[in-house]
Design a protein around this motif. Structure first.
Motif, PDB file in Angstrom:
ATOM      1  N   ASP A  97       0.817  -1.213   0.000  1.00 58.82           N
ATOM      2  CA  ASP A  97       0.000   0.000   0.000  1.00 58.82           C
ATOM      3  C   ASP A  97       0.845   1.255   0.000  1.00 58.82           C
ATOM      4  N   TYR A 166      -3.243   6.057   7.885  1.00 60.65           N
ATOM      5  CA  TYR A 166      -3.642   4.765   7.337  1.00 60.65           C
ATOM      6  C   TYR A 166      -3.240   4.710   5.861  1.00 60.65           C
ATOM      7  N   ALA A 168      -3.089   2.454   3.665  1.00 62.13           N
ATOM      8  CA  ALA A 168      -3.945   1.681   2.756  1.00 62.13           C
ATOM      9  C   ALA A 168      -5.099   2.518   2.213  1.00 62.13           C
ATOM     10  N   MET A 169      -5.407   3.640   2.881  1.00 60.02           N
ATOM     11  CA  MET A 169      -6.469   4.516   2.399  1.00 60.02           C
ATOM     12  C   MET A 169      -6.096   5.167   1.072  1.00 60.02           C
ATOM     13  N   ALA A 226      -8.914  -0.244   5.334  1.00 64.90           N
ATOM     14  CA  ALA A 226      -7.664   0.467   5.608  1.00 64.90           C
ATOM     15  C   ALA A 226      -7.386   0.585   7.099  1.00 64.90           C
TER      16      ALA A 226
END
Length: 246
Positions: A97, A166, A168-169, A226
Motif C-alpha cells: 500500500d 492509514y 492503505a487509504m 484500511a
C-alpha cells in the motif's frame, strides 16, 4: 432578491457544494500527499491562491462555461489516468500500500502545484455549473462558489492526515479519484452530445444520487479495510518490538 428567498437558496447551494467537496477534496489530498510534510502547507497555499483565481474567472465567465464540455472531458480523463498510474505502480512495487511515490513527488514542488491547479480548473467549472443550475443571482453564485471552495480545502487538509495515518487509504482514495474522473468525463460527454452533436440520445446520465451512493459505499468499505489493516500493522510492529527489545 428578498432575503427570505435568498437564505434557502444559499443553504441549498452550500449543501450541494458540501456533497461535491468529498470527491474534490480526495483528489487534492492525493496530489499533495507525496510531497514532504513541510512542503504540503505551502503547496496547499499556492493551490488555494490558484483556486481563488480560477473560481473568480469561472464566476465571471459562468454563462460561457456551460459550453466548455471539453474541459470536463480532459479533467475526467486526467483523473482516471492518475488512478490507473497508481495501481500500475502498486503492482510494480509488489502490491504494497505504501509503494513508490507518485510521479509528482519525483517531479518536485511546482509540478504538484501545477497539478493542483489543473484539477482546480476542472472542479471550478463543475462547481459553478451546479451553482448556476440552482440560481442565476450573481451574489448567490459568488457566495456559494467560494463557500464550496473553502469546504474542499478544509476537507483536503483533513484527508491528507488520514492518508498519513492509514496508508492503505491511498488506494481507496485513488478509487474515488477515478470514480470522480469518470463522472466528470461523462458530464463533458453529455455536453458534447447535446451542444455539438445535437444527439440527446447519446447522453449517459449519471444521477447524483447514484454517484453519491457509490462514493459513500467505496469510502465506507475502504475505510474499514484500511483502518483494519493499519491496526494489524501496528499490532505486528508492537509484537516485533516486544520480541526484539533494544
Amino acid at each position: 432578491m428578498d432575503l427570505a428567498m435568498a437564505i434557502p437558496i444559499l443553504l441549498t447551494i452550500v449543501a450541494l457544494e458540501a456533497l461535491l467537496s468529498a470527491d474534490n477534496a480526495m483528489v487534492l489530498a492525493v496530489i499533495v500527499r507525496p510531497l514532504p510534510l513541510r512542503q504540503r502547507p505551502r503547496a496547499m497555499f499556492w493551490g488555494l491562491i490558484g483556486a481563488f483565481f480560477l473560481r473568480a474567472v469561472a464566476i465571471a465567465l459562468a454563462v460561457y462555461l456551460i459550453r466548455l464540455w471539453w474541459v470536463e472531458v480532459l479533467g475526467g480523463v486526467y483523473l482516471m489516468y492518475l488512478t490507473l498510474s497508481h495501481f500500475i505502480r502498486l503492482r510494480q512495487a509488489g502490491g504494497g500500500d505504501a509503494g513508490s511515490p507518485p510521479t509528482s513527488a519525483v517531479a518536485g514542488f511546482w509540478p504538484v502545484v501545477l497539478q493542483l491547479n489543473l484539477v482546480n480548473l476542472a472542479f471550478s467549472i463543475d462547481s459553478i455549473l451546479v451553482v448556476v443550475a440552482v440560481t442565476k443571482e450573481y451574489l448567490l453564485v459568488v457566495g456559494g462558489a467560494f463557500i464550496g471552495m473553502a469546504l474542499i480545502w478544509l476537507a483536503a487538509s483533513w484527508l491528507v492526515r488520514l492518508l498519513d495515518r492509514y496508508p492503505a487509504m491511498e488506494s481507496v482514495a485513488f478509487l474515488l479519484v477515478g470514480w470522480a474522473g469518470l463522472k466528470l468525463a461523462l458530464e463533458g460527454w453529455d455536453g458534447f452530445a447535446e451542444q455539438i452533436a445535437h444527439h440527446g440520445e447519446w447522453t449517459v446520465h449519471l444521477s447524483q444520487a447514484f454517484f453519491l451512493g457509490v462514493t459513500g459505499l467505496l469510502f465506507l468499505l475502504g475505510s474499514f479495510y484500511a483502518i483494519g489493516k493499519g491496526h494489524l500493522a501496528e499490532a505486528r510492529s508492537e509484537s516485533n518490538r516486544e520480541r526484539h527489545p533494544k
